[in-house]
Write an enzyme that holds these catalytic residues in place. Structure first.
Site, PDB file in Angstrom:
ATOM      1  N   LYS A 271       0.846  -1.203   0.000  1.00 46.48           N
ATOM      2  CA  LYS A 271       0.000   0.000   0.000  1.00 46.48           C
ATOM      3  C   LYS A 271       0.880   1.253   0.000  1.00 46.48           C
ATOM      4  CE  LYS A 271      -3.340   2.568   2.912  1.00 46.48           C
ATOM      5  NZ  LYS A 271      -4.227   2.555   4.101  1.00 46.48           N
ATOM      6  N   ASP A 276      -2.704  10.173   3.806  1.00 43.90           N
ATOM      7  CA  ASP A 276      -4.114   9.790   3.951  1.00 43.90           C
ATOM      8  C   ASP A 276      -4.847  10.802   4.825  1.00 43.90           C
ATOM      9  OD1 ASP A 276      -6.541   8.555   4.165  1.00 43.90           O
ATOM     10  OD2 ASP A 276      -5.841   6.855   5.395  1.00 43.90           O
ATOM     11  N   LYS A 283     -10.331  12.865   8.249  1.00 45.74           N
ATOM     12  CA  LYS A 283      -9.889  12.436   9.573  1.00 45.74           C
ATOM     13  C   LYS A 283      -9.864  13.623  10.533  1.00 45.74           C
ATOM     14  CE  LYS A 283      -6.780   8.673   8.149  1.00 45.74           C
ATOM     15  NZ  LYS A 283      -7.449   7.589   8.869  1.00 45.74           N
ATOM     16  N   ASP A 294       1.420   6.218   5.739  1.00 42.55           N
ATOM     17  CA  ASP A 294       0.479   5.297   5.099  1.00 42.55           C
ATOM     18  C   ASP A 294       1.044   4.664   3.820  1.00 42.55           C
ATOM     19  OD1 ASP A 294      -1.904   4.038   5.533  1.00 42.55           O
ATOM     20  OD2 ASP A 294      -3.134   5.520   4.496  1.00 42.55           O
ATOM     21  N   ASP A 353     -12.359   7.108   3.759  1.00 46.45           N
ATOM     22  CA  ASP A 353     -11.144   6.858   4.544  1.00 46.45           C
ATOM     23  C   ASP A 353     -10.741   5.379   4.502  1.00 46.45           C
ATOM     24  OD1 ASP A 353      -8.996   7.457   6.093  1.00 46.45           O
ATOM     25  OD2 ASP A 353     -10.124   7.685   7.980  1.00 46.45           O
ATOM     26  N   GLU A 355      -9.605   3.729   2.122  1.00 51.74           N
ATOM     27  CA  GLU A 355      -9.085   3.846   0.753  1.00 51.74           C
ATOM     28  C   GLU A 355      -8.034   2.795   0.444  1.00 51.74           C
ATOM     29  OE1 GLU A 355      -7.814   5.373   3.269  1.00 51.74           O
ATOM     30  OE2 GLU A 355      -5.691   5.010   2.913  1.00 51.74           O
ATOM     31  N   ARG A 357      -7.890  -0.436   0.936  1.00 51.42           N
ATOM     32  CA  ARG A 357      -8.441  -1.621   0.267  1.00 51.42           C
ATOM     33  C   ARG A 357      -8.849  -1.302  -1.169  1.00 51.42           C
ATOM     34  NH1 ARG A 357     -12.873  -2.054   4.953  1.00 51.42           N
ATOM     35  NH2 ARG A 357     -11.175  -0.986   6.038  1.00 51.42           N
TER      36      ARG A 357
HETATM   37  N1  BES Z   1      -4.417   4.372   6.932  1.00 51.11           N
HETATM   38  C1  BES Z   1      -5.585   4.130   7.710  1.00 51.11           C
HETATM   39  C2  BES Z   1      -5.358   3.093   8.794  1.00 51.11           C
HETATM   40  C3  BES Z   1      -4.652   3.556  10.018  1.00 51.11           C
HETATM   41  C4  BES Z   1      -5.303   4.352  10.950  1.00 51.11           C
HETATM   42  C5  BES Z   1      -3.381   3.140  10.285  1.00 51.11           C
HETATM   43  C6  BES Z   1      -4.657   4.745  12.099  1.00 51.11           C
HETATM   44  C7  BES Z   1      -2.736   3.522  11.439  1.00 51.11           C
HETATM   45  C8  BES Z   1      -3.382   4.323  12.347  1.00 51.11           C
HETATM   46  C9  BES Z   1      -6.713   3.622   6.809  1.00 51.11           C
HETATM   47  O1  BES Z   1      -6.717   4.102   5.524  1.00 51.11           O
HETATM   48  C10 BES Z   1      -7.978   4.034   7.453  1.00 51.11           C
HETATM   49  O2  BES Z   1      -8.217   5.206   7.529  1.00 51.11           O
HETATM   50  N2  BES Z   1      -8.768   3.089   7.905  1.00 51.11           N
HETATM   51  C11 BES Z   1      -9.990   3.358   8.570  1.00 51.11           C
HETATM   52  C12 BES Z   1     -11.013   2.370   8.079  1.00 51.11           C
HETATM   53  C13 BES Z   1     -12.406   2.681   8.516  1.00 51.11           C
HETATM   54  C14 BES Z   1     -12.904   3.928   7.829  1.00 51.11           C
HETATM   55  C15 BES Z   1     -13.279   1.506   8.174  1.00 51.11           C
HETATM   56  C16 BES Z   1      -9.745   3.214  10.073  1.00 51.11           C
HETATM   57  O3  BES Z   1      -8.995   2.331  10.460  1.00 51.11           O
HETATM   58  O4  BES Z   1     -10.268   4.032  10.812  1.00 51.11           O
HETATM   59 ZN    ZN Z   2      -4.910   4.722   4.757  1.00 48.88          ZN
HETATM   60 MN    MN Z   3      -7.792   5.976   5.394  1.00 48.46          MN
END
Ligand code: BES
Ligand code: ZN
Ligand code: MN
Length: 503
Positions: A271, A276, A283, A294, A353, A355, A357
């Site tokens: 990835k 992000d 966020k 990210d 968010d 994104e 996947r």
């Molecule tokens: N890059 C983030 C995951 C992440 C969050 C990694 C905090 C490390 C610390 C990912 O893209 C994301 O935002 N995931 C969301 C998914 C949710 C919207 C289903 C998450 O984990 O909040």
């Molecule tokens: Zn992300």
């Molecule tokens: Mn995200």
């Protein structure tokens, strides 16, 4: 930093510092015993005074120990020894190097290979020593101003470490470990640098340029796919995420083809979200800067390629990195949008968010073209994985148990562990959508699992594992910085596989 393998008595080494181990029982390591004898019981006396109790990773610096030729002797606690876990060894090495980095020491003689570890061989100990030492001395200073950089470079630094084997017959095994450790730390250091760079420098284009630079230095084949080519391939999901950013997306494809022509490749997919923001589902502001990390999945693929190229690993490996930014913009995707992925499956975006996947699914479909032996994706995918496992283990999901077990044991060997998580069908209905083949989120419950379930819908044609490194790829707080994980796990896995194929 120069490492070399040597043999000889600890008290005879004329250098800035000799490192020797002490066990919690008060027992001296062979090198400590040898110095103790040469100094008429100087070390035993220090222990008697209670200044060093051998507790794991404790250190005591002694100056001008009688009967020795070095300026200093560093005593390092080795803990209980014997039944010691292998991770203790790494802790002892890191503690000694960090202690010496604060002194004027430049040339070191280390006798830590002597540490009593029932399970580990000289090659492993040497490789771990080198990697742990480099890890402890890592410093990311390139973004500091020139005056600060000058100050820093004036400070005394460790320039050479001689690693002593207890018996000259172990020299070859140690040399092998030294080469492995150097290649691995070069890959880990590269991954750390990429992670630590700010997002205005480390853009998708920068990542692509880093890959291209490795063509000359590391003999890889690299191809960069631009937006138009991805449009032709039908990568509507990846391009959907990319459309909110002024930075052009890149699909970076690396090939290290050093195996038999007929051997199917291992494909690594990383990835590469270079920042992000969350997109329109933006966020919250706190710690948002950390979303520059990210792209650590991408960095771990590039770092692993560097390591296996330097090891000249006889294996076919392909790397695929979808790289873009996730930004809010007039042109960004909205919650409610439906995207058509390269696989033909449609996706309702319920949260922009989620994104990672969305970019990975198209890269995973693209991987089919290489007729892979297996595919591993590496992604800072979910905050939920951090809640589940904290910062010690990466989350591991797989559609094949043997592959999962090989990765887990490679992680244990490399001290870069992963924990096997479920990927049961029971979780799949959480991704149901009223409007498309699936939604891109599955609710709060089991968030790292439903994210893996989403990816599993694009990986049915091959053996596949997914590493969620959201909790392991970087550290927050005072020691904020990239860890270079899981380059050790991946490199170890590939090395084991090459050893198996070629024996
Ligand atoms: N890059 C983030 C995951 C992440 C969050 C990694 C905090 C490390 C610390 C990912 O893209 C994301 O935002 N995931 C969301 C998914 C949710 C919207 C289903 C998450 O984990 O909040
Ligand atoms: Zn992300
Ligand atoms: Mn995200």
């Amino acid at each position: 930093m120069e490492f070399s393998i040597k043999s000889g008595k600890a008290e005879k080494q004329a250098c800035d510092c000799v490192i020797v181990g002490i066990y919690e029982s008060g027992k001296l390591s062979p090198a400590a015993t040898s110095i103790d004898q040469a100094s008429n019981g100087f070390i035993a006396n220090v222990l008697k005074q209670g200044d060093m109790d051998g507790k794991l990773a404790s250190t005591l610096l002694l100056h001008h120990v009688p009967g020795t030729q070095s300026h200093r002797v560093l005593l390092v606690g080795l803990g209980k020894g014997g039944e010691a876990k292998t991770s203790c060894y790494r802790k002892a090495v890191s503690a000694s190097i960090k202690a010496l980095a604060k002194t004027g020491t430049k040339h070191v003689a280390s006798y830590l290979l002597e540490m009593d570890l029932p399970k580990e061989c000289v090659t492993w100990k040497t490789a771990q020593f080198v990697e742990a030492a480099q890890d402890s001395l890592y410093h990311f200073g390139v973004m500091k101003g020139q005056a600060t950089q000058k100050d820093q470079s004036k400070k005394e630094k460790i320039v050479g470490i001689d690693i002593y084997v207890s018996d000259a017959s172990a020299t070859d095994a140690a040399e092998t470990g030294l080469q492995q450790g150097l290649a691995l730390s070069s890959g880990v250091g590269f991954a750390k640098d990429l992670g630590n760079l700010p997002p205005n420098v480390c853009t998708p284009t920068y990542l692509a340029d880093q890959a291209l630079a490795m063509v000359k230095t590391h003999g890889l084949t690299v191809q960069i796919l631009e937006r138009e080519e991805m449009q032709k391939l039908g990568m509507g999901s990846f391009l959907g995420v990319a459309q909110g950013s002024v930075q052009p997306p890149k699909l970076i494809v690396l090939q290290h083809l050093k195996g038999e022509k007929t051997d199917k490749p291992v494909v690594l997919v990383g990835k590469g979200i270079t920042f992000d923001t969350g997109g329109i589902s933006i966020k919250p502001g706190a710690e948002m800067d950390e979303m520059k990390y990210d792209m650590c999945g991408a960095a771990s693929v590039l770092g692993t390629f560097k390591a296996i190229a330097e090891m000249d690993l006889p294996l076919n490996v392909v790397g695929i990195i979808p790289a873009c930014e996730n930004m809010p913009d007039g042109n960004a995707i909205r919650p409610g949008d439906v995207l058509t992925s390269m696989s033909g499956q449609t996706i309702e975006v319920l949260n922009t968010d989620a994104e990672g996947r969305l970019i990975l699914c198209d890269a995973l479909t693209y991987a089919e073209k290489f007729e892979p032996a297996l595919v591993i994706d590496i992604a800072t995918l979910t905050g939920a994985c951090v809640i589940a496992l904290g910062h010690h283990a990466s989350g591991l999901f797989s559609n094949q148990d043997t592959l999962a077990h090989e990765l887990i044991s490679a992680g244990e060997q490399a001290l870069d562990r992963a924990w096997h998580m479920p990927l049961w069908e029971d979780y799949q209905p959480q991704l149901d959508s009223n409007f498309a083949d699936m939604a891109n989120i599955g609710g709060r419950a089991g968030g790292s699992i439903t994210a893996a379930c989403f990816l599993s819908r694009f990986t049915k044609k091959y053996h596949w594992a997914h590493l969620d490194i959201a909790g392991t790829a970087w550290k927050s707080g005072k020691e904020k910085g990239s860890t270079g994980r899981p380059v050790p796990l991946l490199t170890g896995f590939l090395k084991n596989r090459a050893d198996k194929l070629n024996n």
